[in-house]
Design an enzyme around this catalytic site. Structure first.
Site, mmCIF file in Angstrom:
data_model
loop_
_atom_site.group_PDB
_atom_site.id
_atom_site.type_symbol
_atom_site.label_atom_id
_atom_site.label_comp_id
_atom_site.label_asym_id
_atom_site.label_seq_id
_atom_site.Cartn_x
_atom_site.Cartn_y
_atom_site.Cartn_z
ATOM 1 N N SER A 160 0.938 -18.783 -31.239
ATOM 2 C CA SER A 160 1.699 -19.997 -31.556
ATOM 3 C C SER A 160 3.187 -19.717 -31.757
ATOM 4 O O SER A 160 3.852 -19.276 -30.835
ATOM 5 C CB SER A 160 1.069 -20.656 -32.776
ATOM 6 O OG SER A 160 1.623 -21.912 -32.999
ATOM 7 N N ASP A 168 7.177 -24.692 -29.486
ATOM 8 C CA ASP A 168 6.839 -23.361 -29.984
ATOM 9 C C ASP A 168 6.123 -22.608 -28.857
ATOM 10 O O ASP A 168 6.046 -23.108 -27.730
ATOM 11 C CB ASP A 168 6.001 -23.456 -31.270
ATOM 12 C CG ASP A 168 4.615 -24.030 -31.026
ATOM 13 O OD1 ASP A 168 4.482 -24.860 -30.111
ATOM 14 O OD2 ASP A 168 3.676 -23.652 -31.742
ATOM 15 N N ASP A 189 3.082 -22.003 -27.981
ATOM 16 C CA ASP A 189 1.941 -22.593 -27.267
ATOM 17 C C ASP A 189 2.068 -24.110 -27.104
ATOM 18 O O ASP A 189 1.105 -24.783 -26.735
ATOM 19 C CB ASP A 189 0.603 -22.195 -27.897
ATOM 20 C CG ASP A 189 0.408 -22.759 -29.299
ATOM 21 O OD1 ASP A 189 1.413 -23.055 -29.975
ATOM 22 O OD2 ASP A 189 -0.765 -22.896 -29.713
ATOM 23 N N ASP A 200 2.254 -26.803 -28.918
ATOM 24 C CA ASP A 200 1.619 -27.917 -29.638
ATOM 25 C C ASP A 200 2.635 -28.603 -30.546
ATOM 26 O O ASP A 200 2.400 -29.706 -31.022
ATOM 27 C CB ASP A 200 0.353 -27.495 -30.409
ATOM 28 C CG ASP A 200 0.549 -26.340 -31.356
ATOM 29 O OD1 ASP A 200 1.643 -25.733 -31.362
ATOM 30 O OD2 ASP A 200 -0.397 -26.020 -32.100
HETATM 31 MG MG MG Z 1 1.688 -23.748 -31.963
#
Ligand code: MG
Length: 454
Positions: free
Chosen positions: A97, A240, A242, A244
């Site tokens: 992340s 960020d 990944d 999300d």
């Molecule tokens: Mg994330």
């Protein structure tokens, strides 16, 4: 023998030191043992060692008789979206992340695409530490298939949840900072499909993260803020590692606080519903309460953590969720934090309201917030809570996660950090002086609770 494997969002560690191929293998054998069903979708971000870890994860799943759908490089919410569409029993995302470049990790999702519940994590931890893996017979080993249209399907679905025509008419100019990772594979394409003129920053996939650190916080987004001003963009957005999460920059180059973009989304989305419910952790503040109440919404408080928000939303059928770090959950699409969905909604809001992003921010009530931390030895960290509950028992408070004291003119939340030997105090009020005072009172109470232990 340990007992804890999962942190706030899955398992994380330094690549090849803690986050090793052996660990990835054992985790995936655990997942393969615990989850029912046949196929597990596996995706990854662009972090170093991703290929190594993906092979280990795949190998572990196959050894328990599960088959693997390899979706390749995808944002976490794209993997989450595709899991139920493919009828998979779950999914594994290889990502750390927003953590620094040297980290990687594993997030485990269930058949609905949501990260597994705390209860299922506990069950997996028991299997993991007892090494009670159900290894398949040699005739029952799983197989692998590739699936390469995840992002296409995911973006298609997002577009069904926004007013595409109005966004297209507005012809927004947007700078997108993809953090040198998988966000760059989805959001620039989505924005172009929405008729925006797109300027990409940090768009090449590179696990060294040469552009900036993967966490989309103000100190990492100076380049984005400058680019927005330099090209005269309507807004900027940063993901960020990944994708999300999404952090926004207004047309003047001001980086929004997470709770500001969350509040803009909440006031727009909640208006679409009759008596809606908003799920948010206790760390969210007055701003969110104000916009929720204005929209006739009820707030449902949870502990801090996106997994808890997702599960609570599904449990009570909530219309929206959000976090003060800018994570937005829009369950009409899916009940998880979703960066690209958030960007599309923001483009819709700016277009439909026909306002600039800075005007939308100016419409929000203004509060001052203060965060301070108090050093507490690790062995005392969890013992503080009981005396703190006693000290505050006569006050208006929420005790779901730490202690949040509510006053007429502000609040203070005291809670232990999940990873460091500290307790944090978040305080908020209309006046800066009062916010500082509330934070200091919080700190004093924590120290008093500590003294009472001796
Ligand atoms: Mg994330």
């Amino acid at each position: 023998m340990g007992t804890q494997l999962f942190g706030t969002n899955g398992v994380r560690g330094i690549i090849n030191r803690e986050m090793t191929s052996e660990l990835a293998l054992k985790i995936s054998q655990t997942v393969g043992t615990v989850l029912e069903g046949e196929e597990v979708a596996v995706g990854r971000d662009c972090r170093m060692g991703g290929e190594m870890l993906q092979h280990a994860v795949t190998s572990g799943l196959l050894s328990t008789g599960k088959s693997v759908v390899d979706v390749g490089f995808v944002p976490t919410p794209a993997l989450q979206f595709i899991i139920p569409k493919l009828g998979c029993t779950g999914g594994i995302m290889i990502t750390a992340s927003h953590n620094p470049p040297e980290f990687s990790g594993i997030k485990v999702m269930g058949s609905n695409g949501v990260e597994i519940s705390r209860a299922l994590e506990k069950k997996m931890e028991r299997v993991y530490f007892e090494e009670a893996f159900e290894i398949a017979d040699w005739t029952e080993i799983g197989s692998i298939r590739m699936y390469d249209t995840t992002i296409e399907n995911y973006l298609q679905a997002i577009k069904t949840h926004v007013d595409v025509d109005t966004i297209k008419e507005r012809q927004l100019k947007v700078v997108i900072d993809g953090a040198n990772s998988v966000g760059s594979l989805a959001t620039p394409i989505l924005l172009r499909q929405l008729g925006c003129r797109v300027i990409s920053l940090n768009a090449q996939m590179d696990g060294m993260f040469p552009g900036r650190d993967p966490e989309p916080i103000p100190e990492n987004l100076e380049m984005l803020a400058q680019a927005v001003k330099a090209v005269g963009a309507d807004f900027g957005v940063a993901h960020d590692g990944d994708a999300d999460r999404a952090t926004f920059v207004d047309e003047k180059g001001n980086i929004l606080w997470g709770d500001q973009s969350f509040a803009i989304m909440a006031s727009y989305i909640l208006e679409e519903y009759e008596n809606p419910t908003l799920v948010t952790p206790v760390s969210s503040g007055r701003l969110i309460e104000d916009v929720a109440h204005k929209a006739g919404a009820t707030i449902d408080w949870t502990v801090v953590g996106s997994v808890d928000v997702s599960h609570r939303m599904l449990e009570i059928n909530a219309e929206m969720g959000g976090e003060e770090n800018g994570g937005v959950f829009y369950p009409a699409h899916q009940a998880v934090r979703d960066g690209a969905m958030t960007v599309a909604k923001m483009a819709e809001i700016i277009s439909v309201e026909n306002k600039t992003l800075s005007e939308l921010v100016a419409d929000l009530p203004q509060y001052n917030s203060v965060k301070i931390s108090v050093d507490i030895p690790d062995d005392k960290k969890l013992d503080i809570l009981d005396p703190l509950l006693e000290l505050t028992e006569d006050q208006e408070r929420i005790t779901i996660d730490g202690v949040k004291l509510i006053y007429n003119d502000g609040w203070v939340l005291m809670r232990p950090s999940g990873t460091e030997p500290i307790w944090r105090c978040f305080a908020e009020s209309e006046s800066e002086e009062r916010a500082n005072e509330l934070a200091k009172n919080g700190k004093d109470m924590i120290l008093k609770a500590l003294t009472s232990l001796e």
